[in-house]
Design a protein around this motif. Structure first.
Motif, short mmCIF file in Angstrom:
data_model
loop_
_atom_site.label_atom_id
_atom_site.label_comp_id
_atom_site.label_asym_id
_atom_site.label_seq_id
_atom_site.Cartn_x
_atom_site.Cartn_y
_atom_site.Cartn_z
N PHE A 77 6.94 -8.64 -6.06
CA PHE A 77 5.59 -8.46 -6.59
C PHE A 77 4.64 -8.63 -5.41
O PHE A 77 4.54 -9.72 -4.82
CB PHE A 77 5.31 -9.51 -7.67
CG PHE A 77 4.05 -9.28 -8.46
CD1 PHE A 77 4.09 -8.57 -9.65
CD2 PHE A 77 2.82 -9.76 -8.00
CE1 PHE A 77 2.92 -8.36 -10.38
CE2 PHE A 77 1.67 -9.55 -8.72
CZ PHE A 77 1.72 -8.85 -9.92
N ILE A 78 3.94 -7.56 -5.04
CA ILE A 78 3.19 -7.52 -3.80
C ILE A 78 1.70 -7.36 -4.08
O ILE A 78 1.28 -6.48 -4.84
CB ILE A 78 3.69 -6.37 -2.90
CG1 ILE A 78 5.16 -6.60 -2.54
CG2 ILE A 78 2.83 -6.25 -1.65
CD1 ILE A 78 5.79 -5.44 -1.79
N VAL A 79 0.89 -8.25 -3.48
CA VAL A 79 -0.57 -8.23 -3.62
C VAL A 79 -1.20 -8.12 -2.23
O VAL A 79 -0.53 -8.30 -1.22
CB VAL A 79 -1.07 -9.49 -4.35
CG1 VAL A 79 -0.57 -9.51 -5.79
CG2 VAL A 79 -0.62 -10.77 -3.63
N PRO A 80 -2.51 -7.82 -2.15
CA PRO A 80 -3.14 -7.65 -0.84
C PRO A 80 -3.15 -8.93 -0.01
O PRO A 80 -3.04 -10.05 -0.54
CB PRO A 80 -4.57 -7.22 -1.20
CG PRO A 80 -4.49 -6.72 -2.59
CD PRO A 80 -3.43 -7.53 -3.26
N GLU A 81 -3.31 -8.76 1.27
CA GLU A 81 -3.48 -9.91 2.16
C GLU A 81 -4.69 -10.71 1.70
O GLU A 81 -5.73 -10.15 1.34
CB GLU A 81 -3.68 -9.42 3.59
CG GLU A 81 -3.79 -10.54 4.61
CD GLU A 81 -3.93 -10.01 6.02
OE1 GLU A 81 -4.15 -10.83 6.93
OE2 GLU A 81 -3.83 -8.78 6.21
N GLY A 577 7.18 5.30 -5.80
CA GLY A 577 7.84 3.99 -5.72
C GLY A 577 7.74 3.23 -7.03
O GLY A 577 7.79 3.81 -8.12
N ASN A 578 7.59 1.91 -6.92
CA ASN A 578 7.49 1.06 -8.10
C ASN A 578 6.14 1.24 -8.79
O ASN A 578 5.16 1.65 -8.17
CB ASN A 578 7.64 -0.42 -7.71
CG ASN A 578 9.01 -0.74 -7.17
OD1 ASN A 578 9.98 -0.02 -7.41
ND2 ASN A 578 9.12 -1.85 -6.43
N ASN A 579 6.10 0.91 -10.07
CA ASN A 579 4.83 0.95 -10.79
C ASN A 579 3.83 -0.02 -10.19
O ASN A 579 4.22 -1.04 -9.58
CB ASN A 579 5.05 0.67 -12.27
CG ASN A 579 5.47 1.93 -13.03
OD1 ASN A 579 4.80 2.95 -12.95
ND2 ASN A 579 6.58 1.84 -13.75
N ALA A 580 2.54 0.26 -10.40
CA ALA A 580 1.50 -0.42 -9.64
C ALA A 580 0.25 -0.63 -10.48
O ALA A 580 0.14 -0.13 -11.61
CB ALA A 580 1.15 0.42 -8.41
N MET A 581 -0.71 -1.37 -9.92
CA MET A 581 -2.06 -1.47 -10.49
C MET A 581 -3.05 -1.13 -9.39
O MET A 581 -2.93 -1.61 -8.26
CB MET A 581 -2.34 -2.86 -11.06
CG MET A 581 -3.72 -2.95 -11.72
SD MET A 581 -3.98 -4.48 -12.68
CE MET A 581 -4.41 -5.63 -11.37
N LEU A 595 -1.81 -3.72 -6.32
CA LEU A 595 -0.53 -4.43 -6.33
C LEU A 595 0.58 -3.47 -6.72
O LEU A 595 0.35 -2.42 -7.32
CB LEU A 595 -0.56 -5.63 -7.29
CG LEU A 595 -0.74 -5.38 -8.79
CD1 LEU A 595 0.58 -5.02 -9.50
CD2 LEU A 595 -1.35 -6.62 -9.46
N THR A 596 1.79 -3.86 -6.36
CA THR A 596 2.99 -3.18 -6.84
C THR A 596 3.94 -4.22 -7.41
O THR A 596 3.96 -5.37 -6.97
CB THR A 596 3.70 -2.41 -5.71
OG1 THR A 596 4.06 -3.32 -4.66
CG2 THR A 596 2.81 -1.31 -5.15
N GLY A 597 4.71 -3.82 -8.41
CA GLY A 597 5.64 -4.72 -9.07
C GLY A 597 7.06 -4.52 -8.59
O GLY A 597 7.34 -3.68 -7.73
N PRO A 598 8.01 -5.27 -9.16
CA PRO A 598 9.41 -5.19 -8.75
C PRO A 598 10.08 -3.91 -9.27
O PRO A 598 9.43 -3.02 -9.85
CB PRO A 598 10.02 -6.45 -9.36
CG PRO A 598 9.15 -6.76 -10.53
CD PRO A 598 7.77 -6.33 -10.14
N VAL A 599 11.38 -3.84 -9.11
CA VAL A 599 12.15 -2.63 -9.42
C VAL A 599 12.27 -2.41 -10.93
O VAL A 599 12.54 -3.34 -11.69
CB VAL A 599 13.54 -2.70 -8.79
CG1 VAL A 599 14.43 -1.55 -9.25
CG2 VAL A 599 13.44 -2.71 -7.27
N GLY A 600 12.04 -1.17 -11.35
CA GLY A 600 12.35 -0.74 -12.72
C GLY A 600 11.39 -1.20 -13.79
O GLY A 600 11.69 -1.07 -14.97
N GLN A 601 10.22 -1.68 -13.41
CA GLN A 601 9.29 -2.26 -14.39
C GLN A 601 8.08 -1.38 -14.63
O GLN A 601 7.88 -0.37 -13.99
CB GLN A 601 8.83 -3.63 -13.91
CG GLN A 601 8.29 -3.68 -12.48
CD GLN A 601 6.96 -3.02 -12.23
OE1 GLN A 601 6.01 -3.24 -12.98
NE2 GLN A 601 6.84 -2.21 -11.20
#
Length: 665
Positions: A77-81, A577-581, A595-601
């Motif tokens: 689960f990736i968010v901005p710096e 890629g992965n689903n995002a907001m 942000l982007t989420g994990p695999v398959g979500q």
């Protein structure tokens, strides 16, 4: 019938010849302009001349002061710096009762005291209980929809080592294990859980008398014109005033009087009707013969709460069987999160369909209550409700939704539109055309909308209303089955695998019966997308399948994506890629991936605390791309959020800036 167990199964129910939105768009801007690769030429300058654009000329709009995150395919689960994210509420976390801890071996009864599966729409209600948007930013009730289940993960303790797809159901042909059926029913519905930020800055679930689970077995009231109708009388409720349960709860709504609305979306697949001829209120909604998706009616113990999902005629009258049970579903359900003893209410005046959610327009004392809802299926419609009574803060309650007018949208080629009333006796909705009462109109909302000539849309999903300009935005997530010959103004691409966002402005106030519309963004890859200026999307903001949508009080538009696991990472969807907001500025059209989420979500559900310094989002069905063979070997596509070899679990994530500033500012 095995297609019912495919992840993208959706019955084709709309047989009307109503003019589709794609044809309207083609008439307005030229069909050639909407062929792949030439979207920009078609929509360039579109917004500069519309009533919606003129309504948005207030200023520069909200800042998007963060560095966009890149497209990602990792199980993270990736968010901005400058931001941090922490999981606070997972499927199986204890909520109420004996507070059972999560285990793959949990019983059906234990699941009824834990967070349900597959988090979706949600709201944070400040603990004061006076206003849904004002109050504490560190203590409140988190109310979460649990849309559907993935049986292989739900029953992981019993089916490990078996080759199962995402939609495989153990012992589907029956007889089914009653405890498995109970667990599946209890994993659906809604949860209410008190959450609080402690002195150390950590958010935690707090035991509280208001914590509760509302499931597919919870008793519900039926309100509005359908209450007492012959169409909802059953063995359980011969008077036609009650039903049991809510499920398939996708998005939600938040009322001005501080209650929660849970939508019932893909509910029809849970029912079977083996009569020789299906009634229209079943056939138009996708109830099928032969079998249902979960086959709950085949539970070995024959419990009444399970067999009701067989809607076949078995008695001399409706009061002796469950032929009308499906008619108790497809509604918006009102829940009072602050009263654990209250009975949820199905507000039938808002219509019966595959509700994605409901969004209320801002309302002042003395004004009528106005809300919008989308029917999330291919070639279905967008609706608006206007109450008969007027709003009084501190006095008005949910009963105001039981009287009023439900409208359906018709979009015209020239960028205008109108709301068509779905009222018995108006627009031909009378006995001569098969509609005998207002209850009949509402139970058969889709057929009524067909009859009056509503515009079929590309799966209307979430909506939101700009708090300043009152413009209304709706996501149209995709429609791969639309052809190039069926495109129109509001659905401009055929096929439409990537989706778009439409917006409109009511002519003369929210209660108006006409509006002006245009497009905010056409989603897709670089070569097949367009922002509001007609420019292609970039590496910082390409996206597909917009679903979740919410504009916060600072007017940042949050866009969430739901690329289906059946196409994720494949073909023309590989690039996303992965689903995002993403976040967008409604004035300038700027869009950035947040942000982007994990695999398959799927990323879904979004709300901030009143101070806008904490934002909550949901991650639904991580690991759904796991193949049957990989499931058998426990080689799951995702182990998020627990890591290691854990089974994946849907969860709510808290996000905030490390300096505790306003999100996005």
């Amino acid at each position: 019938m095995r297609d019912m167990l495919d992840p993208d199964y959706e019955p084709e129910c709309n047989a009307s010849d109503n003019k589709p939105f794609a044809e309207i768009m083609a008439a307005r801007f030229g069909r050639r302009g909407f062929l792949k690769g030439s979207l920009g030429a078609a929509v360039g300058g579109l917004f500069a001349t519309t009533g919606v654009a003129r309504a948005l000329e207030a200023g520069a709009g909200p800042a998007l002061n963060f560095e966009p995150v890149p497209v990602d395919t990792s199980d993270a689960f990736i968010v901005p710096e400058g931001y941090e994210a922490k999981v606070i509420y997972r499927w199986g976390d204890p909520v109420t009762g004996a507070m059972p801890e999560f285990s793959p071996h949990n019983t059906g009864a234990e699941q009824g005291e834990q967070a349900g599966m597959h988090h979706d729409g949600m709201h944070f209600f400040p603990i004061e209980g006076q206003d849904p948007w004002q109050g504490s930013s560190t203590d409140g009730l988190l109310v979460v929809n649990h849309e559907y289940i993935e049986p292989r993960f739900l029953h992981a303790g019993k089916v490990e080592g078996q080759a199962m797809t995402a939609w495989s159901v153990p012992d589907h042909a029956g007889p089914r294990d009653p405890d498995m059926v109970l667990k599946e029913l209890n994993a659906h519905g809604v949860s209410v859980a008190r959450i609080r930020e402690d002195a150390d800055g950590e958010w935690r679930i707090v035991p509280d008398p208001r914590n509760r689970r509302i499931t597919a077995l919870t008793e519900m009231e039926i309100a509005g014109p359908v209450r007492g109708s012959d169409l909802v009388k059953t063995k359980f409720s011969p008077e036609g005033e009650r039903t049991r349960g809510t499920f398939a709860n996708c998005a939600h709504g938040v009322t001005p009087w501080n209650t929660y609305m849970a939508a019932e979306e893909n509910w029809s697949g849970a029912f079977v009707n083996n009569d020789a001829e299906l009634p229209r209120e079943h056939a138009r909604y996708g109830v099928r013969q032969g079998m249902s998706r979960p086959n709950w009616h085949l539970a070995a113990d024959g419990a009444d709460g399970f067999v009701r999902f067989d809607a076949s005629t078995k008695a001399d009258s409706a009061e002796g069987d469950y032929r009308n049970e499906p008619n108790g579903f497809g509604w918006m359900v009102e829940i009072d999160p602050f009263d654990p003893d209250s009975t949820p209410v199905k507000r039938t005046t808002l219509g019966r369909c595959a509700h994605e959610g409901v969004v209320f327009a801002p309302v002042n004392d003395g004004e009528k209550v106005v809300c919008y809802t989308g029917d999330d299926a291919r070639n279905e419609y967008i609706y608006k409700f206007v109450s008969a009574g007027t709003f009084r803060r501190g006095v008005t309650r949910g009963e105001i939704l039981d009287e009023g007018v439900l409208y359906v949208a018709k979009f015209h080629d020239d960028g205008t539109g109108e709301w068509l009333a779905l009222v018995h006796g108006q627009n031909g909705l009378d006995e001569s055309n098969g509609f005998v009462s207002q209850a009949d109109v509402l139970v058969n909302t889709r057929l009524a909308a067909d009859f009056v000539g509503a515009t079929p849309m590309d799966r209307p999903e979430w909506g939101t209303v700009d708090p300043e300009t009152r413009a209304v935005y709706f996501t149209l997530t995709n429609n791969s089955q639309r052809t190039a010959d069926d495109i129109d103004g509001a659905n401009p691409r055929g096929p439409n695998p990537f989706g778009h966002i439409i917006r409109w402005h009511e002519d003369g106030g929210q209660e108006a019966q006409t509006f002006t519309w245009d497009l905010f963004v056409i989603a897709g890859p670089h070569e097949d997308s367009a922002d509001m200026h007609g420019e292609a999307l970039t590496d910082d903001n390409i996206f597909s399948s917009p679903d979740g949508l919410w504009m916060d009080a600072n007017r940042r538009l949050w866009i969430q994506t739901d690329i289906s696991e059946s196409v994720m990472y494949r073909g023309n969807h590989t690039v996303f890629g992965n689903n995002a907001m993403l976040a967008a500025n409604p004035e300038t059209g700027e869009i950035k991936r947040f942000l982007t989420g994990p695999v398959g979500q799927e990323i879904t559900g979004v709300v901030t605390t009143p101070d806008h310094r904490t934002i909550f989002v949901n991650v639904q069905h991580p690991g759904a791309t796991t193949s049957a063979e990989d499931f058998a070997s426990a080689n799951y596509a995702s182990h998020w959020p627990d890591g290691g070899n854990a089974i994946p679990r849907s969860a709510t994530v808290m996000i905030r800036r490390t300096d505790r500033g306003v999100i996005g500012a």
